[in-house]
Design a protein around this motif. Structure first.
Motif, short mmCIF file in Angstrom:
data_model
loop_
_atom_site.label_atom_id
_atom_site.label_comp_id
_atom_site.label_asym_id
_atom_site.label_seq_id
_atom_site.Cartn_x
_atom_site.Cartn_y
_atom_site.Cartn_z
N ALA A 114 0.86 -1.20 0.00
CA ALA A 114 0.00 0.00 0.00
C ALA A 114 0.88 1.24 0.00
CB ALA A 114 -0.92 0.00 1.22
N THR A 115 0.41 2.28 -0.66
CA THR A 115 1.15 3.54 -0.70
C THR A 115 0.23 4.69 -0.28
OG1 THR A 115 0.61 3.87 -3.04
CG2 THR A 115 2.68 2.76 -2.54
N LEU A 116 0.83 5.77 0.16
CA LEU A 116 0.05 6.94 0.54
C LEU A 116 -0.69 7.50 -0.67
CD1 LEU A 116 2.30 9.07 2.92
CD2 LEU A 116 0.20 7.84 3.48
N GLY A 117 -1.95 7.87 -0.45
CA GLY A 117 -2.73 8.50 -1.50
C GLY A 117 -3.04 9.95 -1.16
N CYS A 118 -4.07 10.48 -1.79
CA CYS A 118 -4.55 11.85 -1.55
C CYS A 118 -3.48 12.90 -1.86
CB CYS A 118 -5.02 12.02 -0.10
SG CYS A 118 -6.43 10.99 0.32
N GLY A 119 -2.52 12.56 -2.69
CA GLY A 119 -1.50 13.54 -3.06
C GLY A 119 -0.59 13.93 -1.91
N LEU A 120 -0.44 13.04 -0.89
CA LEU A 120 0.41 13.33 0.26
C LEU A 120 1.78 12.72 0.07
CD1 LEU A 120 -2.09 12.71 3.21
CD2 LEU A 120 -1.60 14.85 2.00
N ALA A 121 2.80 13.43 0.52
CA ALA A 121 4.18 12.94 0.50
C ALA A 121 4.74 13.06 1.91
CB ALA A 121 5.02 13.75 -0.48
N ILE A 122 5.50 12.06 2.35
CA ILE A 122 6.00 12.03 3.72
C ILE A 122 7.52 11.91 3.74
CG2 ILE A 122 5.75 9.51 3.94
CD1 ILE A 122 4.85 10.02 6.85
N ARG A 123 8.14 12.51 4.74
CA ARG A 123 9.59 12.39 4.98
C ARG A 123 9.78 12.06 6.45
NH1 ARG A 123 13.22 15.06 1.47
NH2 ARG A 123 14.82 14.24 2.87
N PHE A 124 10.82 11.27 6.74
CA PHE A 124 11.12 10.92 8.13
C PHE A 124 12.49 11.45 8.57
CE2 PHE A 124 8.19 7.81 6.42
CZ PHE A 124 7.25 7.66 7.42
N ASP A 125 13.20 12.10 7.65
CA ASP A 125 14.54 12.60 7.98
C ASP A 125 14.62 14.11 7.81
OD1 ASP A 125 14.23 12.65 5.27
OD2 ASP A 125 16.25 11.94 4.79
N GLU A 130 4.46 20.54 8.19
CA GLU A 130 3.33 21.24 7.59
C GLU A 130 2.06 20.55 8.07
OE1 GLU A 130 1.37 21.44 3.17
OE2 GLU A 130 3.54 21.66 3.30
N SER A 131 1.20 21.26 8.78
CA SER A 131 0.04 20.61 9.41
C SER A 131 -1.29 20.97 8.74
CB SER A 131 -0.04 20.99 10.89
OG SER A 131 -0.17 22.40 11.04
N GLY A 132 -1.30 21.90 7.80
CA GLY A 132 -2.56 22.31 7.19
C GLY A 132 -3.30 21.19 6.49
N TRP A 133 -2.57 20.18 6.05
CA TRP A 133 -3.20 19.08 5.33
C TRP A 133 -4.21 18.32 6.19
CZ3 TRP A 133 -2.69 14.09 7.06
CH2 TRP A 133 -1.68 13.87 8.02
N ALA A 293 1.04 17.48 -1.61
CA ALA A 293 1.50 17.81 -2.96
C ALA A 293 0.34 17.99 -3.94
CB ALA A 293 2.45 16.72 -3.46
N ASP A 294 -0.73 17.18 -3.77
CA ASP A 294 -1.84 17.25 -4.74
C ASP A 294 -3.16 16.97 -4.04
OD1 ASP A 294 -3.14 17.53 -7.16
OD2 ASP A 294 -2.85 15.43 -7.75
N LEU A 295 -3.37 17.56 -2.87
CA LEU A 295 -4.60 17.35 -2.12
C LEU A 295 -5.79 18.06 -2.76
CD1 LEU A 295 -5.93 16.05 0.30
CD2 LEU A 295 -5.15 17.96 1.72
N ALA A 296 -5.52 19.08 -3.58
CA ALA A 296 -6.61 19.82 -4.23
C ALA A 296 -7.46 18.88 -5.10
CB ALA A 296 -6.03 20.95 -5.08
N ARG A 297 -6.86 17.86 -5.67
CA ARG A 297 -7.61 16.90 -6.49
C ARG A 297 -8.69 16.23 -5.65
NH1 ARG A 297 -6.80 11.38 -6.62
NH2 ARG A 297 -4.88 11.64 -5.41
N ILE A 298 -8.39 15.90 -4.42
CA ILE A 298 -9.36 15.26 -3.51
C ILE A 298 -10.43 16.26 -3.10
CG2 ILE A 298 -9.63 14.03 -1.33
CD1 ILE A 298 -7.97 12.50 -3.37
N GLU A 299 -10.02 17.49 -2.86
CA GLU A 299 -10.96 18.51 -2.37
C GLU A 299 -12.00 18.88 -3.42
OE1 GLU A 299 -8.37 21.13 0.78
OE2 GLU A 299 -7.74 21.17 -1.33
N GLU A 300 -11.71 18.66 -4.67
CA GLU A 300 -12.69 18.97 -5.72
C GLU A 300 -13.94 18.10 -5.61
OE1 GLU A 300 -10.77 18.58 -9.44
OE2 GLU A 300 -9.52 20.38 -9.21
N ASN A 301 -13.77 16.84 -5.20
CA ASN A 301 -14.91 15.92 -5.08
C ASN A 301 -14.57 14.86 -4.03
OD1 ASN A 301 -17.10 14.26 -5.36
ND2 ASN A 301 -16.89 13.93 -7.56
N PRO A 302 -14.65 15.23 -2.75
CA PRO A 302 -14.24 14.29 -1.68
C PRO A 302 -14.99 12.96 -1.71
CG PRO A 302 -14.49 16.50 -0.80
CD PRO A 302 -15.03 16.54 -2.20
N ARG A 303 -16.30 13.00 -2.00
CA ARG A 303 -17.08 11.75 -1.97
C ARG A 303 -16.57 10.77 -3.01
NH1 ARG A 303 -18.81 7.61 -1.42
NH2 ARG A 303 -20.87 6.89 -0.70
#
Length: 333
Positions: A114-125, A130-133, A293-303
């Motif tokens: 499984a990989t992260l969706g919703c246009g989110l990118a994560i770093r651990f180092d 950024e908390s707005g997401w 990175a690309d959460l706006a795509r989800i916000e256009e039509n969350p359902r």
């Protein structure tokens, strides 16, 4: 107690292996320690490729040094596992499974589950937080719940507008009832005036009485046969009327089932979004380094992206330290 399937002091082991292979380590040591401390570990373990080893966890660091050497760190929830091998670098935050391989140029096989969706990118180092997401995803979940509430209101209106229809009596039962009514009506008429006069004239002459009774019975049988013929001629018409009733009842049931199924599915969606919102509260406390990175795509039509949102939140929640997961479960109860 040491685990015989893993070697401790893995940072030095991995870097020594890179240098021995002629690779340039660069800043990988600092990045490895950054990740280890961020995940709450004091060491990195290196797995020994024995047959029954299977490691599942999240990719928290990956760096490709050359075509034959890629470093990957995986957090399995109990330890931070690192290795260098000939493999494709998995996406950061991906849930992976690693097992030893034999008879190939690579020692380990990686499967991304499984990989992260919703246009989110994560770093651990990296400490750039950024908390707005989180609020943006919560707003998406809230919008979905509002839509489901409106849907259930409409379903209640639809329910009230449904005309109640009783299931029709089975056609065979109807035919048997009609036949009995014909038989009872024909046989319930008794004797005609002429037949009663004939019986009186017969007096005690049993032979004559039998003749009158036989004639009466024949009359009844003929009358029953004629009415039955007339009734059978109407069966196609009666069957068509029955089919109309059945179709009306079937349509009634379809509408009821549609309302019930839609209502049930909508409530399940609402429950899932509430659970995801609670998980996001715990995820926010963990202060994961995530960039939208690309959460706006989800916000256009969350359902439309509901499943992607839920899967992403579940994946992020699974990355959390166990203490935060237990706190979320306790709070939900």
């Amino acid at each position: 107690m040491a685990n015989p399937r893993f070697q401790s002091n893995g940072v030095d082991l991995l870097i020594d292996g890179l240098l021995a292979a002629g690779e340039t380590a660069g800043d990988i040591r600092e990045r490895m320690w950054q990740v280890a401390w961020a995940r709450g570990y004091q060491d990195v373990s290196v797995p020994i490729p024995v047959p029954d080893v299977k490691i599942e966890g999240f990719c928290v660091l990956g760096q490709r040094f050359s075509a034959h050497h890629t470093m990957v760190l995986v957090d399995d929830g109990e330890q931070l596992v690192g290795l260098v091998d000939e493999l494709e670098e998995p996406p950061l935050g991906a849930k992976v499974r690693m097992q030893p391989l034999y008879g190939t140029s690579a020692h380990w096989g990686f499967k991304v589950m499984a990989t992260l969706g919703c246009g989110l990118a994560i770093r651990f180092d990296d400490d750039q937080i950024e908390s707005g997401w989180v609020d943006r995803l919560k707003n998406c979940l809230h919008e979905i719940r509002e839509g489901e509430l409106a849907l259930r209101r409409q379903i209640e209106i639809d329910r009230r507008n449904i005309t109640f229809v009783l299931p029709p009596t089975p056609f065979r039962v109807e035919m048997e009832k009609a036949d009995k009514e014909i038989r009872d009506r024909v046989t319930g008429g008794g004797y005609t005036d002429e037949e009663m006069k004939a019986l009186n004239r017969a007096g005690k002459n049993q032979s004559e009485v039998d003749k009158v009774v036989a004639a009466r019975n024949k009359r009844l049988v003929d009358a029953y046969r004629l009415e039955t013929i007339e009734f059978r001629a109407r069966i196609p018409e009666l069957r068509a009327a029955f089919d109309e009733k059945m179709e009306a009842y079937a349509e009634f049931r379809r509408e009821i089932d549609r309302c019930n199924e839609t209502d049930s599915a909508s409530r399940s969606v609402t429950d899932a979004t509430l659970r995801a919102t609670q998980q996001l509260e715990q995820i926010e406390q963990a202060v994961l380094n995530i960039r939208a990175a690309d959460l706006a795509r989800i916000e256009e039509n969350p359902r439309h992206y509901l499943n992607e949102i839920l899967q992403t939140v579940d994946l992020l929640f699974e990355m959390l330290p166990k203490r935060l997961q237990k706190a979320a479960v306790t709070g939900a109860k």
